[in-house]
Design a protein around this motif. Structure first.
Motif, PDB file in Angstrom:
ATOM      1  N   ALA A 184     -24.414  87.178  42.224  1.00 14.10           N
ATOM      2  CA  ALA A 184     -24.664  86.499  40.772  1.00 14.10           C
ATOM      3  C   ALA A 184     -23.504  85.543  40.819  1.00 14.10           C
ATOM      4  O   ALA A 184     -22.294  85.678  40.922  1.00 14.10           O
ATOM      5  N   THR A 185     -23.897  84.329  40.440  1.00 14.08           N
ATOM      6  CA  THR A 185     -22.953  83.352  40.232  1.00 14.08           C
ATOM      7  C   THR A 185     -23.445  82.440  38.838  1.00 14.08           C
ATOM      8  O   THR A 185     -24.561  82.646  38.455  1.00 14.08           O
ATOM      9  N   VAL A 186     -22.659  81.621  38.254  1.00 17.62           N
ATOM     10  CA  VAL A 186     -23.184  80.877  37.012  1.00 17.62           C
ATOM     11  C   VAL A 186     -24.097  80.031  37.332  1.00 17.62           C
ATOM     12  O   VAL A 186     -24.954  79.476  36.381  1.00 17.62           O
ATOM     13  N   LYS A 187     -24.348  79.415  38.867  1.00 19.85           N
ATOM     14  CA  LYS A 187     -25.539  78.678  39.059  1.00 19.85           C
ATOM     15  C   LYS A 187     -27.033  79.447  38.890  1.00 19.85           C
ATOM     16  O   LYS A 187     -28.020  78.837  38.642  1.00 19.85           O
ATOM     17  N   GLY A 188     -26.955  80.571  38.843  1.00 20.04           N
ATOM     18  CA  GLY A 188     -28.281  81.468  38.467  1.00 20.04           C
ATOM     19  C   GLY A 188     -28.543  81.148  36.821  1.00 20.04           C
ATOM     20  O   GLY A 188     -29.628  80.997  36.680  1.00 20.04           O
ATOM     21  N   ASP A 189     -27.599  81.163  36.064  1.00 23.63           N
ATOM     22  CA  ASP A 189     -27.785  80.885  34.518  1.00 23.63           C
ATOM     23  C   ASP A 189     -28.116  79.475  34.630  1.00 23.63           C
ATOM     24  O   ASP A 189     -29.277  79.095  33.793  1.00 23.63           O
ATOM     25  N   VAL A 190     -27.657  78.433  35.307  1.00 21.67           N
ATOM     26  CA  VAL A 190     -28.167  77.207  35.123  1.00 21.67           C
ATOM     27  C   VAL A 190     -29.467  76.924  35.507  1.00 21.67           C
ATOM     28  O   VAL A 190     -30.432  76.119  34.893  1.00 21.67           O
ATOM     29  N   TYR A 191     -30.152  77.544  36.819  1.00 18.94           N
ATOM     30  CA  TYR A 191     -31.484  77.588  37.049  1.00 18.94           C
ATOM     31  C   TYR A 191     -32.354  78.008  35.817  1.00 18.94           C
ATOM     32  O   TYR A 191     -33.457  77.459  35.465  1.00 18.94           O
ATOM     33  N   SER A 192     -31.943  79.081  35.240  1.00 19.00           N
ATOM     34  CA  SER A 192     -32.677  79.704  34.289  1.00 19.00           C
ATOM     35  C   SER A 192     -32.761  78.801  33.071  1.00 19.00           C
ATOM     36  O   SER A 192     -34.019  78.695  32.115  1.00 19.00           O
ATOM     37  N   PHE A 193     -31.540  78.188  32.844  1.00 22.18           N
ATOM     38  CA  PHE A 193     -31.778  77.149  31.657  1.00 22.18           C
ATOM     39  C   PHE A 193     -32.680  76.032  32.109  1.00 22.18           C
ATOM     40  O   PHE A 193     -33.541  75.474  31.186  1.00 22.18           O
ATOM     41  N   GLY A 194     -32.891  75.541  33.378  1.00 26.43           N
ATOM     42  CA  GLY A 194     -33.639  74.454  33.628  1.00 26.43           C
ATOM     43  C   GLY A 194     -35.127  74.902  33.199  1.00 26.43           C
ATOM     44  O   GLY A 194     -35.958  74.323  32.893  1.00 26.43           O
ATOM     45  N   ILE A 195     -35.562  76.222  33.628  1.00 29.09           N
ATOM     46  CA  ILE A 195     -37.042  76.843  33.309  1.00 29.09           C
ATOM     47  C   ILE A 195     -36.898  76.659  31.686  1.00 29.09           C
ATOM     48  O   ILE A 195     -38.192  76.521  31.401  1.00 29.09           O
ATOM     49  N   LEU A 196     -36.178  77.307  31.065  1.00 26.87           N
ATOM     50  CA  LEU A 196     -36.207  77.109  29.677  1.00 26.87           C
ATOM     51  C   LEU A 196     -36.363  75.789  28.830  1.00 26.87           C
ATOM     52  O   LEU A 196     -37.147  75.603  27.974  1.00 26.87           O
ATOM     53  N   MET A 197     -35.722  74.940  29.441  1.00 22.53           N
ATOM     54  CA  MET A 197     -35.988  73.597  29.195  1.00 22.53           C
ATOM     55  C   MET A 197     -37.651  72.997  29.166  1.00 22.53           C
ATOM     56  O   MET A 197     -37.955  72.234  28.367  1.00 22.53           O
ATOM     57  N   MET A 198     -38.160  73.502  30.402  1.00 17.32           N
ATOM     58  CA  MET A 198     -39.576  73.263  30.662  1.00 17.32           C
ATOM     59  C   MET A 198     -40.270  74.004  29.788  1.00 17.32           C
ATOM     60  O   MET A 198     -41.301  73.309  29.004  1.00 17.32           O
ATOM     61  N   GLU A 199     -40.092  75.201  29.437  1.00 17.72           N
ATOM     62  CA  GLU A 199     -40.936  76.034  28.511  1.00 17.72           C
ATOM     63  C   GLU A 199     -40.880  75.344  27.373  1.00 17.72           C
ATOM     64  O   GLU A 199     -41.856  75.504  26.437  1.00 17.72           O
ATOM     65  N   THR A 200     -39.590  75.304  26.725  1.00 22.88           N
ATOM     66  CA  THR A 200     -39.362  74.643  25.249  1.00 22.88           C
ATOM     67  C   THR A 200     -40.197  73.491  24.840  1.00 22.88           C
ATOM     68  O   THR A 200     -40.895  73.489  23.796  1.00 22.88           O
ATOM     69  N   VAL A 201     -40.450  72.559  25.847  1.00 23.92           N
ATOM     70  CA  VAL A 201     -41.184  71.429  25.418  1.00 23.92           C
ATOM     71  C   VAL A 201     -42.822  71.710  25.896  1.00 23.92           C
ATOM     72  O   VAL A 201     -43.670  71.392  25.143  1.00 23.92           O
ATOM     73  N   LEU A 202     -43.066  72.341  26.972  1.00 23.80           N
ATOM     74  CA  LEU A 202     -44.449  72.437  27.450  1.00 23.80           C
ATOM     75  C   LEU A 202     -44.974  73.775  26.729  1.00 23.80           C
ATOM     76  O   LEU A 202     -46.338  73.878  26.546  1.00 23.80           O
ATOM     77  N   GLY A 203     -44.172  74.515  26.136  1.00 25.05           N
ATOM     78  CA  GLY A 203     -44.818  75.484  25.350  1.00 25.05           C
ATOM     79  C   GLY A 203     -45.098  77.021  26.284  1.00 25.05           C
ATOM     80  O   GLY A 203     -45.610  76.925  27.476  1.00 25.05           O
ATOM     81  N   PRO A 204     -44.908  78.010  25.820  1.00 27.95           N
ATOM     82  CA  PRO A 204     -45.109  79.414  26.400  1.00 27.95           C
ATOM     83  C   PRO A 204     -46.750  79.854  26.968  1.00 27.95           C
ATOM     84  O   PRO A 204     -46.960  80.064  27.919  1.00 27.95           O
ATOM     85  N   THR A 205     -47.613  79.192  26.040  1.00 27.41           N
ATOM     86  CA  THR A 205     -48.918  79.221  26.475  1.00 27.41           C
ATOM     87  C   THR A 205     -49.413  78.501  27.384  1.00 27.41           C
ATOM     88  O   THR A 205     -49.977  78.798  28.559  1.00 27.41           O
ATOM     89  N   ARG A 206     -48.949  77.064  27.512  1.00 31.33           N
ATOM     90  CA  ARG A 206     -49.268  76.138  28.840  1.00 31.33           C
ATOM     91  C   ARG A 206     -48.451  76.853  29.878  1.00 31.33           C
ATOM     92  O   ARG A 206     -48.916  76.742  31.108  1.00 31.33           O
ATOM     93  N   CYS A 207     -47.259  77.409  29.824  1.00 29.88           N
ATOM     94  CA  CYS A 207     -46.404  77.660  30.827  1.00 29.88           C
ATOM     95  C   CYS A 207     -46.805  78.769  31.416  1.00 29.88           C
ATOM     96  O   CYS A 207     -46.640  79.235  32.900  1.00 29.88           O
ATOM     97  N   SER A 208     -47.450  79.801  30.708  1.00 29.11           N
ATOM     98  CA  SER A 208     -48.234  80.957  31.278  1.00 29.11           C
ATOM     99  C   SER A 208     -49.221  80.841  32.372  1.00 29.11           C
ATOM    100  O   SER A 208     -49.112  81.572  33.417  1.00 29.11           O
ATOM    101  N   ARG A 209     -49.704  79.774  32.500  1.00 33.31           N
ATOM    102  CA  ARG A 209     -50.658  79.450  33.570  1.00 33.31           C
ATOM    103  C   ARG A 209     -49.888  79.395  34.769  1.00 33.31           C
ATOM    104  O   ARG A 209     -50.413  79.364  35.818  1.00 33.31           O
TER     105      ARG A 209
END
Length: 304
Positions: free
Chosen positions: A195-220
């Protein structure tokens, strides 16, 4: 940190003996209650299930981590109780609840507010990763971000967090894979136990996408199953045609589309790079976000 203000008797009274009527959330290892104390303070209480060994491990990890952390974008631990089968953590109460639920309310946030929330999460992660002994959260997800009345976020749920011991010149922690699969870095999903800090960075990138696209859209695109753990959101975002996806966002203004969207997606994809070596560190992410967010005009707070 435990005090008479948060005695077990007072916490029981404030929750009507932990009545389900006061439950505001459910975690992996127990229930979360809203409580109004006799002194007027409103708090959130996580009550860990004593019958689950995982609950004890996460209680200890979270109490140890949050007891040392001080940052406006990290939830504040006010007290804890550990006696016999009782394991309680008492936190500040954060008004708007978790980001995942708020994103499901289509008119809940303007895109400006979403950017503010993400910048706060980035600041919180940069703080964790910049400590003398860096803390890896390991479960950054929209459900683990609370939002207050001013749209400032708090990172929560440190039960899976690990600390890198810099005294021994380590850059990672050897541990079992953990976290929410849709946000999990490819190296973890491939079985890496480092486990490294870069794992958190990846998760943050996904969070960025989800926050703008929305969880309903992302669920697809969260193509996740216990059998194959397949996940294709990043590839979909990388290949989208800007005009096509933006046409579905009637709430976003032209300023967002023209000035912010391309850079926003560039940052998100940098964070969610398949190769951890090619991901930026969170301090760099904060700098990139600061370059676009300060220029956001207040008049552009259209709902999205």
């Amino acid at each position: 940190m435990s005090s008479t203000q948060f005695s077990l008797a007072k916490l029981r009274a404030a929750t009507n003996n932990f009545s389900t009527d006061n439950v505001i959330g459910t975690g992996r290892s127990g229930l979360i209650y809203k409580a109004h104390l006799s002194n007027g303070l409103t708090v959130a209480i996580k009550n860990y299930d004593p019958d689950r060994f995982q609950g004890f491990r996460e209680f200890r990890a979270e109490a140890e981590a949050l007891g040392k952390l001080r940052h406006p974008n990290i939830v504040k631990l006010l007290s804890y109780q550990a006696s016999g089968s009782v394991m309680l953590l008492v936190y500040e109460y954060v008004e708007r609840g978790n980001l995942h639920e708020r994103l499901r309310e289509s008119c809940s946030f303007s895109w400006f507010d979403k950017f503010k929330i993400l910048r706060g999460v980035a600041n919180g992660l940069a703080y964790l990763h910049g400590l003398e002994n860096p803390v890896i959260h390991r479960d950054i997800a929209s459900r683990n971000v609370l939002v207050d009345s001013d749209y400032e976020p708090r990172i929560i749920n440190f039960g899976l967090s690990r600390t890198i011991d810099k005294c021994h010149s380590l850059s990672h922690v050897s541990t079992a894979v953990a976290g929410s699969v849709p946000y999990m870095a490819p190296e973890y999903r491939s079985g890496s136990t480092k486990a490294t800090v870069k794992g958190d960075v990846y998760s943050f990138g996904i969070l960025m996408m989800e926050t703008v696209l929305g969880p309903t859209r992302c669920s697809r695109y969260f193509k996740v199953s216990a059998q194959n753990r397949d996940f294709d959101l990043v590839e979909w975002v990388r290949g989208i045609e800007l005009d096509k996806i933006i046409s579905d966002f009637s709430g976003y203004s032209g300023y967002f589309v023209d000035a912010l969207w391309p850079e926003y997606i560039r940052i998100a994809l940098l964070c969610a790079n398949d190769n951890p070596e090619d991901r930026p560190v969170m301090n760099e992410v904060v700098q990139m976000l600061n370059q676009i967010l300060p220029h956001t005009p207040a008049s552009s707070r259209s709902t999205g």
